[in-house]
Scaffold this active site. Structure first.
Site, PDB file in Angstrom:
ATOM      1  N   SER A 273       0.793  -1.302  -0.057  1.00  0.00           N
ATOM      2  CA  SER A 273       0.056  -0.123  -0.093  1.00  0.00           C
ATOM      3  C   SER A 273       0.912   1.238   0.167  1.00  0.00           C
ATOM      4  CB  SER A 273      -0.840  -0.094   1.267  1.00  0.00           C
ATOM      5  OG  SER A 273      -1.364   1.311   1.339  1.00  0.00           O
TER       6      SER A 273
ATOM      7  N   TYR B 259      -1.493  -1.103  10.169  1.00  0.00           N
ATOM      8  CA  TYR B 259      -1.469  -1.288   8.578  1.00  0.00           C
ATOM      9  C   TYR B 259      -0.026  -0.630   8.158  1.00  0.00           C
ATOM     10  CZ  TYR B 259      -3.526  -1.233   3.976  1.00  0.00           C
ATOM     11  OH  TYR B 259      -3.993  -1.332   2.585  1.00  0.00           O
TER      12      TYR B 259
END
Ligand code: NAD
Length: 245
Positions: free
Chosen positions: A133, A156
């Site tokens: 990401s 994350y």
């Protein structure tokens, strides 16, 4: 038919991005298998039950694929298990929750990758794409979340950043076996998020729109194909320019 008859496993293939990956791989001739916790094994539908957070489930899925196809050409690590409190405000995240998410997401990727790499090393060929990401590359711009209930999870960033460098480790280790390992890092994908968030995101990103799954899928297929035969250890960021500024 860039990927004709290549057996490619996509974890989390029932999800927002996974579906687009499978469609694009199939358009290019691949046998794209969806390894998801929400399907039953049915090779006529290219679906294999697999809970990536359970080692035995991973080994069983891989054995069944090898029984059927006798090879694995590609793996896309894309599944996205997370705890129920995922997205809690930073100071409310419990240690147990942090640990569990690292285990569900990062440790599971290790287990399936290790199992597939053993096979690819023996075949002296293979390509793995880890879906990371932009948040594994840069910090969050918290201004785009103002006036929304969205809290980008701290774990994350840690997990995706870890995945990007784990990818480089594997690329270095397996290069001599003709096995390539890369990342694709998507920017924010439009999924009917609150309007305030979408317009703040669009204002900042150079291409002035959020991504769509079909913006990301061709990059994944490319890295799995022979067109990318000398590319390994890279992180292909597909983000409309988010990380360029
Ligand atoms: N959506 C985005 O904006 C975005 C942006 C950047 C990166 N990503 C990354 O892309 C990947 C896919 O994201 P998404 O938005 O498509 O997610 P999603 O929630 O739409 O899909 C996730 C899929 O994973 C499956 N899954 C969950 N737990 C599993 C388990 N234990 N075993 C096997 N499968 C399991 C789900 O059933 C689902 O099909 C994730 O790694 C995510 O971090 C997403």
């Amino acid at each position: 038919m860039l990927l004709k008859d290549k057996v490619i496993l996509v974890t989390g293939g029932s999800g927002l991005l996974g579906k687009a990956f499978i469609n694009n791989l199939k358009e290019k001739g691949a046998i794209a298998l969806n390894l998801d916790v929400n399907v039953k094994t049915d090779f006529s539908q290219d679906e294999v039950f697999c809970n990536i957070t359970n080692d035995a489930s991973i080994y069983k899925a891989i054995d069944s694929i090898l029984d059927k196809y006798h090879k694995i050409d590609g793996l896309v690590n894309n599944a996205y298990p997370r705890t129920k409190d995922w997205g809690a405000p930073f100071e409310q995240i419990t240690t147990a929750s942090w640990r569990e998410n690292v285990d569900l997401q990062l440790n599971s990727y290790f287990v399936i990758t290790q199992a597939v790499l053993k096979e690819m090393r023996q075949n002296k060929a293979g390509s793995i794409v880890n879906i990371a990401s932009i948040y594994g590359v840069v910090g969050n711009d918290f201004t785009i979340y103002e006036d929304t209930a969205i809290n980008p999870p701290a774990a994350y960033s840690a997990i995706k950043g870890g995945l990007v460098n784990f990818t480089r480790y594997l690329a270095s280790l397996y290069g001599k076996h003709n096995v390539r390992v890369n990342c694709v890092s998507p920017g924010g994908i439009f999924d009917r998020q609150p309007e305030t968030f979408v317009s703040a995101y669009e204002k900042k990103v150079p291409m002035k729109r959020m991504g769509n799954p079909d913006d990301i899928a061709p990059a994944v297929s490319f890295l799995l194909s022979e067109e990318a035969k000398y590319i390994t250890g890279q992180n292909l960021v597909v983000d409309g320019g988010w990380t360029a500024i």
